[in-house]
Design a protein around this motif. Structure first.
Motif, PDB file in Angstrom:
ATOM      1  N   VAL A 110       0.929  -1.120  -0.006  1.00 11.97           N
ATOM      2  CA  VAL A 110      -0.019  -0.061   0.038  1.00 11.97           C
ATOM      3  C   VAL A 110       0.888   1.124   0.186  1.00 11.97           C
ATOM      4  CG1 VAL A 110      -1.757   1.238   1.193  1.00 11.97           C
ATOM      5  CG2 VAL A 110      -1.594  -1.114   1.254  1.00 11.97           C
ATOM      6  N   PRO A 111       0.859   2.164  -0.885  1.00 10.85           N
ATOM      7  CA  PRO A 111       1.508   3.328  -1.017  1.00 10.85           C
ATOM      8  C   PRO A 111       0.797   4.276  -0.041  1.00 10.85           C
ATOM      9  CG  PRO A 111       1.039   2.914  -3.416  1.00 10.85           C
ATOM     10  CD  PRO A 111       0.048   1.922  -2.421  1.00 10.85           C
ATOM     11  N   ALA A 112       1.594   5.099   0.810  1.00 13.15           N
ATOM     12  CA  ALA A 112       1.231   5.848   1.757  1.00 13.15           C
ATOM     13  C   ALA A 112       1.758   7.143   1.925  1.00 13.15           C
ATOM     14  CB  ALA A 112       0.792   5.373   2.930  1.00 13.15           C
ATOM     15  N   THR A 113       1.266   8.187   2.339  1.00 12.78           N
ATOM     16  CA  THR A 113       1.954   9.502   2.784  1.00 12.78           C
ATOM     17  C   THR A 113       2.148   9.746   4.105  1.00 12.78           C
ATOM     18  OG1 THR A 113       1.294  10.438   0.771  1.00 12.78           O
ATOM     19  CG2 THR A 113       2.009  11.909   2.340  1.00 12.78           C
ATOM     20  N   VAL A 114       3.226   9.984   4.756  1.00 15.04           N
ATOM     21  CA  VAL A 114       3.253   9.989   6.205  1.00 15.04           C
ATOM     22  C   VAL A 114       3.669  11.460   6.221  1.00 15.04           C
ATOM     23  CG1 VAL A 114       4.794   9.378   8.326  1.00 15.04           C
ATOM     24  CG2 VAL A 114       4.227   7.520   6.177  1.00 15.04           C
ATOM     25  N   PHE A 115       2.707  12.055   7.302  1.00 12.33           N
ATOM     26  CA  PHE A 115       2.998  13.327   7.732  1.00 12.33           C
ATOM     27  C   PHE A 115       3.623  13.500   9.068  1.00 12.33           C
ATOM     28  CE2 PHE A 115      -0.104  14.024   4.437  1.00 12.33           C
ATOM     29  CZ  PHE A 115       0.095  15.212   3.813  1.00 12.33           C
ATOM     30  N   GLY A 132      11.559   7.239   4.477  1.00 14.63           N
ATOM     31  CA  GLY A 132      11.916   8.339   3.512  1.00 14.63           C
ATOM     32  C   GLY A 132      12.498   7.552   2.188  1.00 14.63           C
ATOM     33  N   ARG A 133      13.137   6.558   2.600  1.00  8.62           N
ATOM     34  CA  ARG A 133      13.880   5.933   1.369  1.00  8.62           C
ATOM     35  C   ARG A 133      13.104   4.795   0.781  1.00  8.62           C
ATOM     36  NH1 ARG A 133      20.309   6.058   3.346  1.00  8.62           N
ATOM     37  NH2 ARG A 133      20.708   8.137   3.477  1.00  8.62           N
ATOM     38  N   ASP A 134      11.947   4.636   1.091  1.00  7.08           N
ATOM     39  CA  ASP A 134      11.067   3.298   0.574  1.00  7.08           C
ATOM     40  C   ASP A 134      10.305   4.011  -0.649  1.00  7.08           C
ATOM     41  OD1 ASP A 134       9.137   1.577  -0.138  1.00  7.08           O
ATOM     42  OD2 ASP A 134       9.364   0.724   1.816  1.00  7.08           O
ATOM     43  N   PRO A 135      10.509   3.838  -1.840  1.00  4.99           N
ATOM     44  CA  PRO A 135       9.669   4.516  -2.806  1.00  4.99           C
ATOM     45  C   PRO A 135       8.118   4.217  -2.790  1.00  4.99           C
ATOM     46  CG  PRO A 135      10.826   2.374  -3.631  1.00  4.99           C
ATOM     47  CD  PRO A 135      11.388   2.740  -2.387  1.00  4.99           C
ATOM     48  N   ARG A 136       7.704   3.130  -1.829  1.00  9.29           N
ATOM     49  CA  ARG A 136       6.364   3.083  -1.863  1.00  9.29           C
ATOM     50  C   ARG A 136       5.665   4.312  -0.888  1.00  9.29           C
ATOM     51  NH1 ARG A 136       3.819  -1.280  -2.823  1.00  9.29           N
ATOM     52  NH2 ARG A 136       5.833  -2.512  -2.516  1.00  9.29           N
ATOM     53  N   PHE A 137       6.733   4.922  -0.337  1.00 14.00           N
ATOM     54  CA  PHE A 137       6.020   6.019   0.821  1.00 14.00           C
ATOM     55  C   PHE A 137       6.656   7.336   0.234  1.00 14.00           C
ATOM     56  CE2 PHE A 137       6.619   2.147   3.653  1.00 14.00           C
ATOM     57  CZ  PHE A 137       5.479   1.932   3.791  1.00 14.00           C
ATOM     58  N   GLU A 138       5.946   8.431   0.834  1.00 13.29           N
ATOM     59  CA  GLU A 138       6.520   9.640   0.821  1.00 13.29           C
ATOM     60  C   GLU A 138       6.424  10.433   2.254  1.00 13.29           C
ATOM     61  OE1 GLU A 138       4.159  11.539  -2.583  1.00 13.29           O
ATOM     62  OE2 GLU A 138       2.569  11.725  -1.496  1.00 13.29           O
ATOM     63  N   ILE A 139       7.273  11.149   2.636  1.00  6.32           N
ATOM     64  CA  ILE A 139       7.336  11.892   3.774  1.00  6.32           C
ATOM     65  C   ILE A 139       6.971  13.601   3.404  1.00  6.32           C
ATOM     66  CG2 ILE A 139       8.680  12.968   5.798  1.00  6.32           C
ATOM     67  CD1 ILE A 139      10.210  10.182   5.875  1.00  6.32           C
ATOM     68  N   ALA A 140       5.957  14.008   4.087  1.00  3.32           N
ATOM     69  CA  ALA A 140       5.570  15.280   4.183  1.00  3.32           C
ATOM     70  C   ALA A 140       5.815  15.778   5.600  1.00  3.32           C
ATOM     71  CB  ALA A 140       4.192  15.453   3.506  1.00  3.32           C
ATOM     72  N   ASN A 141       5.520  17.128   5.436  1.00  2.00           N
ATOM     73  CA  ASN A 141       5.805  18.167   6.732  1.00  2.00           C
ATOM     74  C   ASN A 141       4.456  18.321   7.702  1.00  2.00           C
ATOM     75  OD1 ASN A 141       6.555  20.223   8.486  1.00  2.00           O
ATOM     76  ND2 ASN A 141       8.049  20.872   6.851  1.00  2.00           N
ATOM     77  N   HIS A 142       4.618  17.812   8.928  1.00  2.00           N
ATOM     78  CA  HIS A 142       3.554  18.094   9.917  1.00  2.00           C
ATOM     79  C   HIS A 142       4.164  19.219  10.952  1.00  2.00           C
ATOM     80  CE1 HIS A 142      -0.009  17.236  11.808  1.00  2.00           C
ATOM     81  NE2 HIS A 142       0.368  16.181  12.523  1.00  2.00           N
ATOM     82  N   SER A 143       4.991  19.924  10.685  1.00  2.00           N
ATOM     83  CA  SER A 143       5.607  20.965  11.636  1.00  2.00           C
ATOM     84  C   SER A 143       6.660  20.190  12.340  1.00  2.00           C
ATOM     85  CB  SER A 143       4.655  21.543  12.615  1.00  2.00           C
ATOM     86  OG  SER A 143       4.214  20.591  13.846  1.00  2.00           O
ATOM     87  N   TYR A 144       7.511  20.912  13.133  1.00  2.00           N
ATOM     88  CA  TYR A 144       8.560  20.650  13.772  1.00  2.00           C
ATOM     89  C   TYR A 144       7.943  20.063  15.148  1.00  2.00           C
ATOM     90  CZ  TYR A 144      12.376  20.205  17.065  1.00  2.00           C
ATOM     91  OH  TYR A 144      13.192  19.396  17.933  1.00  2.00           O
ATOM     92  N   SER A 145       7.116  21.040  15.682  1.00  2.00           N
ATOM     93  CA  SER A 145       6.777  20.955  17.150  1.00  2.00           C
ATOM     94  C   SER A 145       5.333  20.326  17.520  1.00  2.00           C
ATOM     95  CB  SER A 145       6.860  22.378  17.789  1.00  2.00           C
ATOM     96  OG  SER A 145       5.875  23.168  17.257  1.00  2.00           O
ATOM     97  N   HIS A 146       4.584  20.123  16.541  1.00  2.72           N
ATOM     98  CA  HIS A 146       3.506  19.924  16.517  1.00  2.72           C
ATOM     99  C   HIS A 146       2.433  20.862  17.486  1.00  2.72           C
ATOM    100  CE1 HIS A 146      -0.384  17.170  16.989  1.00  2.72           C
ATOM    101  NE2 HIS A 146      -0.241  16.959  15.934  1.00  2.72           N
ATOM    102  N   TYR A 147       2.964  22.111  17.502  1.00  6.70           N
ATOM    103  CA  TYR A 147       2.270  23.017  18.294  1.00  6.70           C
ATOM    104  C   TYR A 147       1.320  23.590  17.073  1.00  6.70           C
ATOM    105  CZ  TYR A 147       5.476  23.060  22.215  1.00  6.70           C
ATOM    106  OH  TYR A 147       6.075  22.732  23.341  1.00  6.70           O
ATOM    107  N   ALA A 148       0.163  23.944  17.618  1.00  6.65           N
ATOM    108  CA  ALA A 148      -1.062  24.721  16.617  1.00  6.65           C
ATOM    109  C   ALA A 148      -0.654  26.036  16.030  1.00  6.65           C
ATOM    110  CB  ALA A 148      -2.005  24.733  17.479  1.00  6.65           C
ATOM    111  N   TYR A 149      -0.987  26.224  15.054  1.00  6.74           N
ATOM    112  CA  TYR A 149      -0.922  27.317  14.170  1.00  6.74           C
ATOM    113  C   TYR A 149      -2.019  28.301  14.302  1.00  6.74           C
ATOM    114  CZ  TYR A 149       3.226  25.771  11.816  1.00  6.74           C
ATOM    115  OH  TYR A 149       4.722  25.208  11.590  1.00  6.74           O
ATOM    116  N   THR A 150      -2.924  28.022  15.227  1.00  3.88           N
ATOM    117  CA  THR A 150      -4.135  28.819  15.626  1.00  3.88           C
ATOM    118  C   THR A 150      -4.259  28.612  17.070  1.00  3.88           C
ATOM    119  OG1 THR A 150      -5.864  27.240  15.161  1.00  3.88           O
ATOM    120  CG2 THR A 150      -5.365  28.291  13.266  1.00  3.88           C
ATOM    121  N   ASP A 151      -5.072  29.502  17.535  1.00  2.00           N
ATOM    122  CA  ASP A 151      -5.353  29.405  19.031  1.00  2.00           C
ATOM    123  C   ASP A 151      -6.700  28.337  19.052  1.00  2.00           C
ATOM    124  OD1 ASP A 151      -3.559  31.319  19.775  1.00  2.00           O
ATOM    125  OD2 ASP A 151      -5.166  32.988  19.529  1.00  2.00           O
ATOM    126  N   ASP A 152      -6.737  27.887  20.414  1.00  2.00           N
ATOM    127  CA  ASP A 152      -7.833  26.794  20.500  1.00  2.00           C
ATOM    128  C   ASP A 152      -8.064  25.767  19.815  1.00  2.00           C
ATOM    129  OD1 ASP A 152     -10.304  25.771  21.959  1.00  2.00           O
ATOM    130  OD2 ASP A 152     -11.551  27.002  20.748  1.00  2.00           O
TER     131      ASP A 152
END
Length: 285
Positions: A110-115, A132-152
């Motif tokens: 199963v191909p998949a994207t990992v954030f 990241g080196r497995d062509p079945r997958f792709e890595i995308a960005n989910h921020s560094y800190s996983h802190y929210a970009y909005t309040d609440d």
């Protein structure tokens, strides 16, 4: 006279690589200088991953799902969450990774994207590099800190506006340090929370924000069958499914995937990465 004709013919043959003899053909690309060694043809530049054009007023574009009429394709996406302040919990034995899930995706082909968050890549660099080196997958960005970009936003700590772009870029730096070769120019907001101000702050980063249209409900779930039903009930052609790749916060995801994948294949679905859906949205599929 015959001698002159023969000389002209010889010169014509010698120059055939540069111009057609006796014709006025179009100009050619310049070759190496006389006497210079020939070189192999240059390799074509690698194609850039597809992204969406900027949104209104040039804001970061937001992608939720692919075309509904371009075949029965569907993208499973997995958020590898770890906030910047969870190091002590990881040190005490809490597992924010899920190697069993990745193994199942590989076994089921199963191909998949990992954030992925940058903090996750720092905690599990070998796993980040392997994904990241497995062509079945792709890595995308989910921020560094996983802190929210909005309040609440589900009680998450927040990133100030002036640090949003640097938080995103710090994640890419963490991926590179872990040995991930080509992280994708896609960004998923922590918690999926964003507003116009956040989209504006990330405009210069050139990323496409990726949301979803199917919520699996796997976060903190204990019933794998219920998670599978949510996905199967919500799936449509072009759907983006949000799931998680963290054992401590989503302990039944791997079991749910073992039900979801064959059921969707029986319905004629083909699993793809997010990049393929975005390419289809751009007419590049």
């Amino acid at each position: 006279m015959i001698t002159l004709v023969r000389r002209a013919a010889a010169l014509c043959a010698l120059g055939a690589a540069l111009a057609a003899c006796g014709t006025s053909g179009s100009a050619r690309a310049p070759g190496p200088a006389s006497g210079a060694p020939s070189t192999a043809p240059a390799k074509p530049a690698p194609s850039r991953p597809p992204t969406l054009a900027p949104g209104p007023a040039g804001l970061t574009p937001v992608f939720e799902h692919g075309p509904r009429t371009a075949g029965r394709t569907i993208a499973l996406t997995f958020d590898a969450d770890m906030t910047a302040d969870q190091g002590p919990r990881a040190a005490s034995g809490e597992r924010f990774d899920n190697p069993g899930l990745i193994s199942t995706l590989r076994r089921l082909e199963v191909p998949a994207t990992v954030f992925m968050t940058g903090r996750w890549a720092e905690e599990y660099p070998d796993e980040a590099r392997s994904i990241g080196r497995d062509p079945r997958f792709e890595i995308a960005n989910h921020s560094y800190s996983h802190y929210a970009y909005t309040d609440d936003c589900y009680g998450l700590p927040t990133v100030s506006r002036d640090r949003m772009r640097s938080d995103l870029e710090r994640a890419y730096a963490s991926f590179r340090k872990a040995g991930v070769p080509d992280a994708m120019p896609y960004f998923r907001f922590p918690g999926g929370c964003y507003d116009k101000a956040a989209l504006k702050e990330l405009t210069a980063a050139g990323v496409t924000a990726v949301q979803w249209d199917v919520v699996s409900g796997d976060a903190f779930a204990t019933d794998a069958d219920a998670v599978a039903r949510e996905v199967l009930d919500g799936a449509k052609p072009g759907s983006v499914v949000v799931m998680h790749c963290t054992r401590s916060a989503a302990p039944v995801t791997e079991r749910a995937v073992r039900t979801i994948v064959p059921a969707l294949r029986e319905r004629g679905y083909r699993f793809v990465k997010v990049s393929e859906l975005i390419g289809a949205a751009n007419g590049r599929a």
